[in-house]
Write a protein that holds these residues in place. Structure first.
Motif, short mmCIF file in Angstrom:
data_model
loop_
_atom_site.label_atom_id
_atom_site.label_comp_id
_atom_site.label_asym_id
_atom_site.label_seq_id
_atom_site.Cartn_x
_atom_site.Cartn_y
_atom_site.Cartn_z
N VAL A 65 -128.22 -30.81 17.79
CA VAL A 65 -129.39 -30.99 18.68
C VAL A 65 -128.72 -31.58 19.91
CG1 VAL A 65 -130.83 -31.48 16.94
CG2 VAL A 65 -129.66 -33.29 17.80
N ALA A 66 -127.38 -31.67 19.99
CA ALA A 66 -126.89 -32.49 21.22
C ALA A 66 -126.71 -31.44 22.39
CB ALA A 66 -125.54 -33.02 20.70
N GLY A 67 -126.85 -31.73 23.43
CA GLY A 67 -126.75 -30.83 24.66
C GLY A 67 -125.55 -31.52 25.49
N GLN A 70 -122.92 -34.14 24.13
CA GLN A 70 -123.17 -35.52 24.02
C GLN A 70 -123.41 -35.94 22.58
OE1 GLN A 70 -123.09 -37.70 26.56
NE2 GLN A 70 -122.70 -36.15 27.90
N ILE A 71 -122.51 -35.54 21.60
CA ILE A 71 -122.57 -35.59 20.13
C ILE A 71 -122.58 -37.24 19.75
CG2 ILE A 71 -121.51 -35.23 17.93
CD1 ILE A 71 -120.80 -32.43 19.01
N ALA A 72 -121.74 -37.79 20.20
CA ALA A 72 -121.35 -39.31 20.22
C ALA A 72 -122.48 -39.98 20.36
CB ALA A 72 -120.33 -39.78 20.79
N VAL A 97 -134.44 -37.55 13.90
CA VAL A 97 -133.39 -37.18 14.73
C VAL A 97 -133.89 -36.69 16.28
CG1 VAL A 97 -131.60 -34.98 14.86
CG2 VAL A 97 -132.11 -36.23 12.69
N PRO A 98 -133.46 -36.82 17.27
CA PRO A 98 -134.02 -36.37 18.50
C PRO A 98 -133.94 -35.29 18.80
CG PRO A 98 -131.64 -37.52 18.79
CD PRO A 98 -132.18 -37.68 17.27
N VAL A 99 -134.86 -34.46 19.54
CA VAL A 99 -134.87 -33.07 19.81
C VAL A 99 -135.23 -33.16 21.46
CG1 VAL A 99 -135.86 -32.26 17.68
CG2 VAL A 99 -137.28 -33.04 19.36
N ASN A 100 -134.46 -32.09 22.04
CA ASN A 100 -134.83 -31.94 23.34
C ASN A 100 -136.05 -31.06 23.52
OD1 ASN A 100 -131.96 -32.61 23.74
ND2 ASN A 100 -131.46 -30.58 23.53
#
Length: 101
Positions: A65-67, A70-72, A97-100
């Motif tokens: 999900v990271a864009g 920005q995984i950390a 979990v965050p989503v864009n």
């Protein structure tokens, strides 16, 4: 004759293993997609509930999900939102979990 049977068994086992891994991946993506009404928590951020599958980690979930690499920060966000004591999670655990958007 036995060598041929052993090769066939090994090939079948490998095929089944790959199908299980692929299915687990689709299961995670499907679980995130099924929860179309994402939960709004912090400001404008949206979250979906995901069930951790065997072999997954917070890092692998965050990578999906990271864009922009920005995984950390996504891992840190997941730990904070779910009030986890560490980044270790077991299969079957439900996480926001965050989503864009």
């Amino acid at each position: 004759m036995k060598a041929r049977q052993a090769k066939r068994l090994a090939r079948t086992s490998l095929s089944v293993s790959l199908l299980v891994v692929i299915g687990a991946g689709f299961s995670t993506i499907s679980a995130a997609s099924d929860n179309a009404d994402a939960t709004t928590l912090k400001g404008e951020s949206k979250y979906v509930q995901v069930v951790v599958t065997p072999g997954e980690s917070l890092w692998s979930i965050a990578a999906m999900v990271a864009g922009n690499g920005q995984i950390a920060s996504v891992v840190a966000d997941i730990v904070e939102v779910n009030r986890l004591k560490s980044a270790d999670v077991a299969a079957g655990v439900k996480l926001l979990v965050p989503v864009n958007s």
